[in-house]
Design an enzyme around this catalytic site. Structure first.
Site, PDB file in Angstrom:
ATOM      1  N   GLN A 110      31.140  92.944 -21.916  1.00 58.47           N
ATOM      2  CA  GLN A 110      30.343  94.049 -22.468  1.00 58.47           C
ATOM      3  C   GLN A 110      30.406  94.009 -23.995  1.00 58.47           C
ATOM      4  O   GLN A 110      31.487  93.936 -24.566  1.00 58.47           O
ATOM      5  CB  GLN A 110      30.908  95.375 -21.924  1.00 58.47           C
ATOM      6  CG  GLN A 110      30.480  96.633 -22.650  1.00 58.47           C
ATOM      7  CD  GLN A 110      29.079  97.133 -22.237  1.00 58.47           C
ATOM      8  OE1 GLN A 110      28.278  96.393 -21.681  1.00 58.47           O
ATOM      9  NE2 GLN A 110      28.790  98.384 -22.534  1.00 58.47           N
ATOM     10  N   ARG A 115      33.538  91.898 -31.645  1.00 60.85           N
ATOM     11  CA  ARG A 115      34.370  93.076 -31.914  1.00 60.85           C
ATOM     12  C   ARG A 115      35.830  92.849 -31.543  1.00 60.85           C
ATOM     13  O   ARG A 115      36.656  93.727 -31.790  1.00 60.85           O
ATOM     14  CB  ARG A 115      33.817  94.308 -31.192  1.00 60.85           C
ATOM     15  CG  ARG A 115      33.819  94.233 -29.678  1.00 60.85           C
ATOM     16  CD  ARG A 115      33.326  95.530 -29.068  1.00 60.85           C
ATOM     17  NE  ARG A 115      33.360  95.482 -27.605  1.00 60.85           N
ATOM     18  CZ  ARG A 115      33.292  96.546 -26.822  1.00 60.85           C
ATOM     19  NH1 ARG A 115      33.172  97.746 -27.339  1.00 60.85           N
ATOM     20  NH2 ARG A 115      33.315  96.425 -25.503  1.00 60.85           N
ATOM     21  N   HIS A 185      27.420  99.527 -33.308  1.00 63.72           N
ATOM     22  CA  HIS A 185      27.683 100.630 -32.366  1.00 63.72           C
ATOM     23  C   HIS A 185      28.325 101.807 -33.112  1.00 63.72           C
ATOM     24  O   HIS A 185      29.472 102.175 -32.863  1.00 63.72           O
ATOM     25  CB  HIS A 185      28.625 100.076 -31.287  1.00 63.72           C
ATOM     26  CG  HIS A 185      28.753 100.892 -30.063  1.00 63.72           C
ATOM     27  ND1 HIS A 185      29.049 102.235 -30.067  1.00 63.72           N
ATOM     28  CD2 HIS A 185      28.626 100.533 -28.769  1.00 63.72           C
ATOM     29  CE1 HIS A 185      29.110 102.660 -28.822  1.00 63.72           C
ATOM     30  NE2 HIS A 185      28.856 101.644 -28.024  1.00 63.72           N
ATOM     31  N   ASP A 232      22.863 107.924 -22.569  1.00 62.81           N
ATOM     32  CA  ASP A 232      22.968 106.475 -22.781  1.00 62.81           C
ATOM     33  C   ASP A 232      21.549 105.914 -22.717  1.00 62.81           C
ATOM     34  O   ASP A 232      21.062 105.567 -21.649  1.00 62.81           O
ATOM     35  CB  ASP A 232      23.873 105.837 -21.727  1.00 62.81           C
ATOM     36  CG  ASP A 232      24.199 104.384 -22.059  1.00 62.81           C
ATOM     37  OD1 ASP A 232      23.726 103.897 -23.105  1.00 62.81           O
ATOM     38  OD2 ASP A 232      24.927 103.744 -21.279  1.00 62.81           O
ATOM     39  N   GLU A 282      23.060 103.949 -32.671  1.00 58.82           N
ATOM     40  CA  GLU A 282      23.297 102.521 -32.873  1.00 58.82           C
ATOM     41  C   GLU A 282      22.003 101.814 -33.263  1.00 58.82           C
ATOM     42  O   GLU A 282      20.981 101.997 -32.614  1.00 58.82           O
ATOM     43  CB  GLU A 282      23.838 101.907 -31.580  1.00 58.82           C
ATOM     44  CG  GLU A 282      25.018 102.691 -31.021  1.00 58.82           C
ATOM     45  CD  GLU A 282      25.374 102.297 -29.583  1.00 58.82           C
ATOM     46  OE1 GLU A 282      25.216 101.118 -29.234  1.00 58.82           O
ATOM     47  OE2 GLU A 282      25.809 103.175 -28.823  1.00 58.82           O
TER      48      GLU A 282
END
Ligand SMILES: O=P(O)(O)OC[C@H]1O[C@H](O)[C@H](O)[C@@H](O)[C@@H]1O
Length: 306
Positions: A110, A115, A185, A232, A282
């Site tokens: 994901q 990151r 994000h 979302d 985002e």
């Protein structure tokens, strides 16, 4: 991973460029303000502190190339979740994490691997008292195991008196083409009951609630999009400027170049301990970017508060 000295810093009132970080301690000569300071953050992870002579401050971790704090008039406009860990083993949940080379869900983990890899420092400069730092991420065995391409990502973060800008440039350094999706994000500190986003009316939406793998297509009809429950949602072809009222007395303008899409996210009761304190707005590229060898893609994000 960069070999980091305990601290090094440099400062200047007029432009000053420090070329590729060598891992050797550098000290500023006669500086009154340390505009760019590298030291240890939580979990002893390398952290960069940017301080503008105009009073604003930002922090970022090399782990994940993640900006974790942006303060204007001593108020942090970003949010780091209380469950965030600073171990270098898990992405930092908060601030401005990168999603690259996949926004997800998809074939790899994901939000991709950028990151949870360590970025290195390329250079830093200060212009008119406003500092910036440039980081780099390249493929390595960890990324290759998931995504077998050679790439370079350059990420420049610039602090201004009332603004934080980022520029991300991805270059295909491989001999074959590749495609990716990506996002910043960003977690904004907010009062979720008072927060709203303006600018999305008319956008095509992909609602990932209830099933992220089978988003429901729709169209945003609201002038002010609020966060009354779990949110979302992907907004395709979002405008180049959005306004976030954080419900705390601040209106943040979110401008972009080349981040064509946007996502709003708030986990509501699935994160009971903190959902009331932030919203994610985002900037993203949901449609695949395809790069031929030596081609690059660049996108800018400019956050400002009046
Ligand atoms: O928990 P994370 O991996 O950081 O992801 C948190 C969220 O990020 C994005 O906003 C996605 O649209 C969501 O589907 C995801 O749940």
């Amino acid at each position: 991973m960069v070999a980091l000295p305990m601290t090094w810093s440099f400062s200047a009132a007029t432009p000053r460029r420090v070329s590729r970080f060598s891992g050797v301690a550098m000290a500023s000569a006669g500086a009154k303000v340390e505009n760019v300071k590298v030291g240890q953050g939580l979990g002893d992870l390398p952290k960069v502190v940017l301080t503008s002579v105009h009073g604003s401050e930002a922090e970022l971790y090399l782990y994940g190339g993640c900006v974790t704090s942006w303060k204007v008039e001593n108020k942090d406009l970003l949010f780091v979740r209380p469950d965030a860990v600073f171990t270098g083993q898990k992405p930092i949940s908060g601030g401005i994490p990168h999603c690259f080379p996949q926004f997800g869900p998809g074939a790899i983990q994901q939000h991709g691997f950028a990151r949870n890899m360590s970025w290195s420092i390329v250079s830093s400069e200060t212009v008119d008292g406003n500092p910036s730092i440039t980081l780099e991420l390249k493929d390595g065995p960890y990324s290759r195991a998931m995504w077998d391409y050679s790439f370079q990502a350059i990420y420049k973060v610039t602090l201004d008196s009332n603004a934080l800008s980022t520029e991300l440039k991805v270059t295909n350094t491989d001999a074959k083409p590749f495609s990716f999706t990506t996002a910043l994000h960003t977690y904004f500190r907010a009062s979720v009951t008072g927060a709203s986003v303006k600018g999305l009316k008319g956008c095509k939406t992909l609602n990932k609630d209830p099933d992220p793998k089978n988003p429901v297509e729709g169209k945003e009809e609201r002038t002010l999009v609020t966060f009354p429950g779990f949110v979302d949602c992907v907004y395709l072809e979002a405008p180049t400027e959005l306004q976030l009222d954080n419900g705390l007395g601040g209106v943040i303008t979110i401008k972009n170049t080349n981040w064509s899409d946007a996502i709003l996210w708030n986990p509501h009761l699935t994160m009971e301990s903190c959902y009331k304190d932030f919203v994610c707005v985002e900037n993203a590229k949901i449609g695949e970017v395809k790069l031929e060898p030596n081609e690059s893609w660049t996108a800018l994000q400019h956050l400002s508060i009046v």
